[in-house]
Design an enzyme around this catalytic site. Sequence first.
Site, PDB file in Angstrom:
ATOM      1  N   HIS A  60       0.821  -1.211   0.000  1.00 56.21           N
ATOM      2  CA  HIS A  60       0.000   0.000   0.000  1.00 56.21           C
ATOM      3  C   HIS A  60       0.860   1.268   0.000  1.00 56.21           C
ATOM      4  CE1 HIS A  60      -3.202  -2.756   0.785  1.00 56.21           C
ATOM      5  NE2 HIS A  60      -2.750  -3.082   1.973  1.00 56.21           N
ATOM      6  N   HIS A 220      -7.265  -4.379  -0.561  1.00 52.58           N
ATOM      7  CA  HIS A 220      -6.652  -5.684  -0.805  1.00 52.58           C
ATOM      8  C   HIS A 220      -7.343  -6.403  -1.958  1.00 52.58           C
ATOM      9  CE1 HIS A 220      -6.189  -4.804   3.542  1.00 52.58           C
ATOM     10  NE2 HIS A 220      -4.963  -5.189   3.308  1.00 52.58           N
TER      11      HIS A 220
END
Length: 332
Positions: A60, A220
């Site tokens: 991320h 995700h």
Amino acid sequence: MAAVKKLINDPQTVVAESLEGFGAAHPDVVAIHSDPWFVTRAGGATAGKVGLVSGGGSGHEPLHGGFVGVGMLDAAVPGAMFTSPTPDQIAPALQAADAGAGVLAIVKNYTGDVLNFEMAAEVADDTSVRTVVVNDDVAVEDSLYTAGRRGVAGTVAVEKIAGAAAERGDDLDAVVAVAEKVIANVRSMGVALTACTVPHAGKPSFDLPDDEIEIGIGIHGEPGRRRIPLAGADEITEMLLTPVADDLGLTGGEKVLLFVNGMGGTPASELYVVYRRARALLEERGVEVTRSLVGNYVTSLEMQGASVTVLRLDDELTALWDAPVHTTALRW
């Protein structure tokens, strides 16, 4: 299916090698610790200041290591790709951030993150740890990895504003209160145009046909609200902004921060197309956009897509947002 191309050597070492490169590139801002892996400010904790720690799965970036530095985090804990960091990683990071005034852990609402930070706080010797949980995603409740709403791009606002409160010398109770105020007033929603590929998996994390998009995706690749045919940017932006504004209950005359975040594979030019429409939709409601952020800050590897985040502002939150910050990803 075509082979996935990535600039890696070995899926098992990509996080470690990335951290080594990150530390070598920014030694003035961060220090990298191994065995276990975590990131701290280059100069260490500031005596008498509340420490801020966050973390989560890698993939991320720049979240969370890119937000370590003056005015934001004191430490960040990177797990494996899309995998929560372990308690034995988190505990030493909490201890490293403890400069005598206690530590605030800022945790995104994913079950693994919440549980592992809780366990780490229990074993972090002589460290007073408080925790706040970010749950800004309005798309879905009780997703694959969460009980309740997911924590997504609103985490950046929590880390920046709580970090500024800690930097100015607020005590632990006050920093917690500011963080909770941001959490209560920030909402996000995202869209995926393509899936991403976790290196060790070697294939896309979900199947998304070329002519479809997923509205309300998680960072995700978790499923969103619905899958729809590809539409124009303005129409997609309205599908993201409207639930966010409605959930906040925004009314005319209010002031907000508008944050358009890229998922890693979307060009800046497209993010500004989204920002343009999101801002117009807010202005149609009589809401004034007084602060803005556009760019890739909470990504999902190379996923094409974006999220829209809105934070309701008052004078205090605006001043804390404007306060100086010096990290690798945010700097003013």
